[in-house]
Scaffold this motif. Structure first.
Motif, mmCIF file in Angstrom:
data_model
loop_
_atom_site.group_PDB
_atom_site.id
_atom_site.type_symbol
_atom_site.label_atom_id
_atom_site.label_comp_id
_atom_site.label_asym_id
_atom_site.label_seq_id
_atom_site.Cartn_x
_atom_site.Cartn_y
_atom_site.Cartn_z
ATOM 1 N N GLU A 123 9.642 0.762 -3.411
ATOM 2 C CA GLU A 123 8.940 0.803 -2.011
ATOM 3 C C GLU A 123 10.353 0.699 -1.170
ATOM 4 O OE1 GLU A 123 8.456 -1.535 -4.478
ATOM 5 O OE2 GLU A 123 9.443 -3.716 -3.702
ATOM 6 N N THR A 126 10.338 4.357 -0.821
ATOM 7 C CA THR A 126 9.155 5.100 -0.280
ATOM 8 C C THR A 126 8.651 4.645 1.023
ATOM 9 O OG1 THR A 126 7.784 3.673 -1.856
ATOM 10 C CG2 THR A 126 8.578 5.902 -2.463
ATOM 11 N N TRP A 127 9.016 3.397 1.405
ATOM 12 C CA TRP A 127 8.324 2.873 2.400
ATOM 13 C C TRP A 127 9.429 2.263 3.635
ATOM 14 C CZ3 TRP A 127 3.744 4.150 3.396
ATOM 15 C CH2 TRP A 127 2.844 4.432 2.444
ATOM 16 N N LEU A 166 -2.933 5.692 -7.302
ATOM 17 C CA LEU A 166 -3.036 5.496 -5.754
ATOM 18 C C LEU A 166 -1.643 5.463 -5.280
ATOM 19 C CD1 LEU A 166 -6.062 3.188 -5.978
ATOM 20 C CD2 LEU A 166 -6.138 5.496 -5.141
ATOM 21 N N TYR A 167 -0.809 4.821 -5.736
ATOM 22 C CA TYR A 167 0.588 4.585 -5.327
ATOM 23 C C TYR A 167 1.141 5.916 -5.320
ATOM 24 C CZ TYR A 167 4.542 2.385 -3.902
ATOM 25 O OH TYR A 167 5.608 2.054 -3.173
ATOM 26 N N CYS A 169 -0.574 8.741 -4.942
ATOM 27 C CA CYS A 169 -1.077 9.540 -4.109
ATOM 28 C C CYS A 169 -0.618 9.236 -2.446
ATOM 29 C CB CYS A 169 -2.566 8.928 -4.291
ATOM 30 S SG CYS A 169 -3.886 9.745 -3.056
ATOM 31 N N SER A 170 -0.421 7.919 -2.412
ATOM 32 C CA SER A 170 0.274 7.728 -1.056
ATOM 33 C C SER A 170 1.563 8.495 -0.786
ATOM 34 C CB SER A 170 0.318 6.059 -0.904
ATOM 35 O OG SER A 170 1.204 5.601 -1.790
ATOM 36 N N ILE A 171 2.561 8.299 -1.770
ATOM 37 C CA ILE A 171 3.698 8.902 -1.673
ATOM 38 C C ILE A 171 3.474 10.481 -1.356
ATOM 39 C CG2 ILE A 171 5.866 9.662 -2.768
ATOM 40 C CD1 ILE A 171 5.408 7.120 -4.374
ATOM 41 N N TYR A 173 1.062 11.831 0.274
ATOM 42 C CA TYR A 173 0.434 12.173 1.542
ATOM 43 C C TYR A 173 1.404 11.913 2.435
ATOM 44 C CZ TYR A 173 -4.093 13.621 -0.453
ATOM 45 O OH TYR A 173 -4.889 14.308 -1.275
ATOM 46 N N LYS A 174 2.475 10.837 2.336
ATOM 47 C CA LYS A 174 3.425 10.693 2.975
ATOM 48 C C LYS A 174 4.556 11.394 3.085
ATOM 49 C CE LYS A 174 5.944 6.457 4.325
ATOM 50 N NZ LYS A 174 7.346 6.780 4.422
ATOM 51 N N PHE A 229 -6.833 14.158 -4.949
ATOM 52 C CA PHE A 229 -5.287 13.963 -5.218
ATOM 53 C C PHE A 229 -5.007 14.997 -6.455
ATOM 54 C CE2 PHE A 229 -2.058 11.249 -7.504
ATOM 55 C CZ PHE A 229 -0.948 11.501 -6.799
#
Ligand code: GTP
Length: 262
Positions: A123, A126-127, A166-167, A169-171, A173-174, A229
């Motif tokens: 993170e 990625t965040w 899901l993690y 997937c979030s990356i 789309y980010k 995804f």
């Protein structure tokens, strides 16, 4: 530095492979493997290490964040814990990222790929603002693909698998960049179960029904999200230790780089 940015003289730019993965997924071992593979083929890459806290790098990096910032010193100076220290070190490094781009640009014509290793605590990259700035600036010049490394033996439980997807997937789309799921450690457990779950929705639902860890109705709805995804990514199984699957990985990178250019 006075160099111009990455060459735009019509030559094809080398793809950037951004390696991202949960702590212990085998990111560093994977980087070592793909680096050795490219050297063996006499098509050496350019290597960037962005992990300020890595103790021992088993490959030579052309650019190493640790040469610029000492995260332990940063921790002391700003009175931070380890994660704050790593994040602040990455932020400090990012303020000089234009110089990094210039250095890469100087070599872009003579390297096959640009390999980028990211901090072990996923993170932090990625965040964070620095993670986004680094990703976006690289992607604005080079065909950039994300290699998301997965610890296959540790993701065989359906609920864990779903969380990991899901993690990822979030990356996706980010970053909105071409994405390769790299199932690592296939010398221990084959990734066939994952491919089956990703291609046969009913098989995954059935596996889920035996997993009582999470609320099953929530899991069922989430797995529908993942179906969409999966259609946006490539999947390969590798063993960073034996080298199995590395050719498949590079084939996926080539395809993804073409996708990027479209
Ligand atoms: P962090 O530095 O915490 O981010 O870890 P990492 O993701 O860089 O993982 P690292 O490369 O340090 O590997 C973690 C552990 O997994 C080590 O004990 C590796 O030897 C092991 N490992 C990595 N790849 C493989 C593989 O393909 N097969 C097997 N059997 N073990 C692997």
């Amino acid at each position: 530095p006075t160099e111009t940015p990455a060459s735009t003289n019509g030559k094809k730019q080398p793809p950037v492979i951004l390696c991202i993965g949960m702590a212990g997924s085998g990111k560093t071992t994977f980087m070592q493997r793909i680096n050795a593979h490219l050297h063996a083929k006499k098509t050496p890459p350019y290597v960037v290490n962005l992990d300020p806290a890595v103790g021992n790098l088993p490959f030579t990096a052309n650019i190493d964040v640790r040469d610029t910032v000492n995260y332990k010193e940063v921790m002391k100076q700003y009175n931070l814990g380890p994660n704050g220290g790593i994040l602040t070190s990455l932020n400090l490094f990012t303020t000089k990222f234009d110089q990094v781009l210039d250095l890469i640009a100087k070599r872009a014509d003579s390297v096959s790929h640009i390999l980028v290793d990211t901090p072990g605590q996923i993170e932090i990259f990625t965040w964070s603002a620095s993670g986004s700035i680094i990703t976006d600036t690289l992607a604005s010049t080079y065909p950039t693909v994300i290699a998301y490394i997965i610890d296959t033996p540790r993701t065989t439980a359906p609920a864990t698998f779903m969380s990991n997807m899901l993690y990822a997937c979030s990356i996706l789309y980010k970053t909105k960049l071409p994405f390769i799921l790299v199932f690592n450690k296939t010398d221990v457990v084959s990734h066939e179960f994952a491919v089956e779950w990703m291609t046969d929705f009913e098989k995954f639902q059935e596996a889920l029904s035996h997993d009582t860890t999470y609320m099953s109705s929530l899991m069922n709805s989430m797995s529908l999200v993942l179906d969409e995804f999966y259609s946006h990514l490539k999947v390969v199984g590798v063993s960073a230790v034996t080298g199995n699957g590395v050719e498949d990985f590079f084939a996926a990178v080539d395809e993804a780089a073409v996708e990027y250019e479209r």
